[in-house]
Write a protein that holds these residues in place. Structure first.
Motif, PDB file in Angstrom:
ATOM      1  N   CYS A  78      25.922  -3.976  -9.836  1.00 37.09           N
ATOM      2  CA  CYS A  78      27.034  -3.485 -10.644  1.00 37.09           C
ATOM      3  C   CYS A  78      28.076  -2.884  -9.704  1.00 37.09           C
ATOM      4  O   CYS A  78      27.958  -3.010  -8.488  1.00 37.09           O
ATOM      5  CB  CYS A  78      26.554  -2.435 -11.641  1.00 37.09           C
ATOM      6  SG  CYS A  78      25.828  -0.969 -10.863  1.00 37.09           S
ATOM      7  N   GLN A  79      29.053  -2.242 -10.278  1.00 36.69           N
ATOM      8  CA  GLN A  79      29.986  -1.434  -9.498  1.00 36.69           C
ATOM      9  C   GLN A  79      29.664   0.023  -9.770  1.00 36.69           C
ATOM     10  O   GLN A  79      29.177   0.357 -10.848  1.00 36.69           O
ATOM     11  CB  GLN A  79      31.425  -1.727  -9.878  1.00 36.69           C
ATOM     12  CG  GLN A  79      31.917  -3.060  -9.395  1.00 36.69           C
ATOM     13  CD  GLN A  79      33.385  -3.265  -9.726  1.00 36.69           C
ATOM     14  OE1 GLN A  79      34.105  -2.334 -10.050  1.00 36.69           O
ATOM     15  NE2 GLN A  79      33.818  -4.507  -9.651  1.00 36.69           N
ATOM     16  N   GLU A  88      30.539  -1.888  -4.578  1.00 37.05           N
ATOM     17  CA  GLU A  88      29.751  -2.952  -5.171  1.00 37.05           C
ATOM     18  C   GLU A  88      28.329  -2.682  -4.713  1.00 37.05           C
ATOM     19  O   GLU A  88      28.085  -2.520  -3.506  1.00 37.05           O
ATOM     20  CB  GLU A  88      30.230  -4.312  -4.670  1.00 37.05           C
ATOM     21  CG  GLU A  88      29.488  -5.467  -5.286  1.00 37.05           C
ATOM     22  CD  GLU A  88      30.024  -6.804  -4.781  1.00 37.05           C
ATOM     23  OE1 GLU A  88      29.214  -7.744  -4.734  1.00 37.05           O
ATOM     24  OE2 GLU A  88      31.217  -6.891  -4.433  1.00 37.05           O
ATOM     25  N   ASP A  90      24.017  -3.615  -5.138  1.00 39.46           N
ATOM     26  CA  ASP A  90      23.085  -4.658  -5.551  1.00 39.46           C
ATOM     27  C   ASP A  90      21.656  -4.219  -5.269  1.00 39.46           C
ATOM     28  O   ASP A  90      21.412  -3.076  -4.889  1.00 39.46           O
ATOM     29  CB  ASP A  90      23.418  -5.994  -4.885  1.00 39.46           C
ATOM     30  CG  ASP A  90      23.348  -5.964  -3.367  1.00 39.46           C
ATOM     31  OD1 ASP A  90      22.884  -4.954  -2.788  1.00 39.46           O
ATOM     32  OD2 ASP A  90      23.756  -6.947  -2.742  1.00 39.46           O
ATOM     33  N   LEU A 129      34.787  -1.115  -2.233  1.00 40.07           N
ATOM     34  CA  LEU A 129      35.882  -1.879  -2.820  1.00 40.07           C
ATOM     35  C   LEU A 129      37.202  -1.177  -2.580  1.00 40.07           C
ATOM     36  O   LEU A 129      37.274   0.056  -2.612  1.00 40.07           O
ATOM     37  CB  LEU A 129      35.647  -2.073  -4.318  1.00 40.07           C
ATOM     38  CG  LEU A 129      34.340  -2.782  -4.697  1.00 40.07           C
ATOM     39  CD1 LEU A 129      34.135  -2.724  -6.197  1.00 40.07           C
ATOM     40  CD2 LEU A 129      34.363  -4.222  -4.209  1.00 40.07           C
TER      41      LEU A 129
END
Length: 131
Positions: A78-79, A88, A90, A129
């Motif tokens: 998700c963010q 970001e 994972d 990001l």
């Protein structure tokens, strides 16, 4: 036992609508931005999250069966917005830790003695990001 589901529903309808705007700034808070498994809608969920090296550890105060947790696991990430930065993330992993090792002392006390919430979600930071 994690916080009751009725409280989770009440927070989602009321308190979360306010805290999701505040949560990206103070230490210990974050907003998880995830997509619904069924609806495909984007959701913003405020929560307790703490950075540990190149990962975040999130307290699952409503347990691992929460919709947002299931969405993040299904998507494989998700963010996350924390301290005015966006990431970001994972490799989500749910785990149980009765001692709340990765939490600061006050949050550890709350999770162990008040909420009795022993589950956590760990996510790896893939990249920061640009805003």
């Amino acid at each position: 036992m994690p916080a009751p589901r009725w409280l989770a529903r009440a927070n989602r309808v009321g308190l979360n609508r306010i805290t999701r705007f505040i949560a990206p700034w103070p230490p210990g808070w974050a907003v998880v931005i995830h997509r619904g498994r069924k609806s495909g809608r984007t959701f913003r969920t405020p929560l307790w999250a703490f950075r540990r090296d190149n990962r975040y550890v999130i307290a699952l105060t409503y347990g691992p069966e929460s919709d947002w947790v299931r969405n993040v696991l299904a998507a494989g990430g998700c963010q996350l917005e924390s301290r005015r930065r966006s990431y970001e993330v994972d490799n989500p992993r749910v785990y149980r830790d009765e001692t709340a090792t990765d939490m600061p002392p006050f949050i550890r006390f709350m999770l162990r003695r008040v909420l009795a919430a022993p589950h956590f979600l760990s996510v790896d930071i893939r990249r920061e990001l640009k805003r």
